[in-house]
Design an enzyme around this catalytic site. Structure first.
Site: not given
Length: 170
Positions: A33, A59
């Site tokens: 997991e 930008r």
């Protein structure tokens, strides 16, 4: 929600693993997991870095792309370092488990490093994008919120550090 089993009999054919060895089953499932969950976070970090690169190229501030500013470029470079290190740690856990080895220590190391690196990556991404990155309709804001969960589920970073310390004999 709560599950209560009163007088529940499980036939021997339905027992997972060996009787009395449930902790082994749990430990093995937690190794997998932790590795699998962290793999998805590595992917999120990469997608975030790519969005930051694109934004930093487009930008403009003070007549140049913001990616030309060291403070922005360094944040993106740190993302790349974190992604590569995180990927290597997750792959190491997978290789060990595939080889039939106990990777509990390595899974704890990977879980801690990757989840914390993901939070830092998302914080840096929000900062690079400025106010827009902080807005709730921004994918970055959601990724930042979600990244914090990675330091909690499957055992908090503090629990992972306890596991690591135990394996180091402390």
């Amino acid at each position: 929600s709560e599950v209560v089993l009163d007088d529940c009999l499980v036939p021997e054919s339905s027992i997972l693993g060996r009787l009395g060895r449930g902790a082994d089953v749990f430990r093995t499932s937690m190794m997998w997991e932790r590795a699998c969950i962290m793999a998805s976070q590595v992917g999120l970090m990469r997608r975030t870095m790519e969005a930051c690169i694109s934004y930093a190229r487009q930008r403009r501030q003070f007549g140049q792309p913001i990616g030309k500013f060291e403070s922005v470029a360094d944040k993106i470079a740190n993302m790349k370092i974190a992604i590569d290190a995180s990927r290597a740690l997750v792959l190491r856990v997978g290789r060990l488990i595939d080889g039939g080895r106990d990777a509990s220590l390595e899974a704890a190391v990977a879980k801690t490093f990757v989840s914390e690196a993901n939070v830092q990556t998302q914080l840096d991404a929000v900062q690079i994008h400025g106010g827009y990155g902080y807005m709730t309709e921004s994918e970055l804001e959601r990724a930042l919120r979600d990244s914090v969960g990675g330091t909690i589920y499957s055992g908090t970073s503090e629990i992972q550090r306890r596991i690591i310390a135990r394996y180091l004999g402390l």
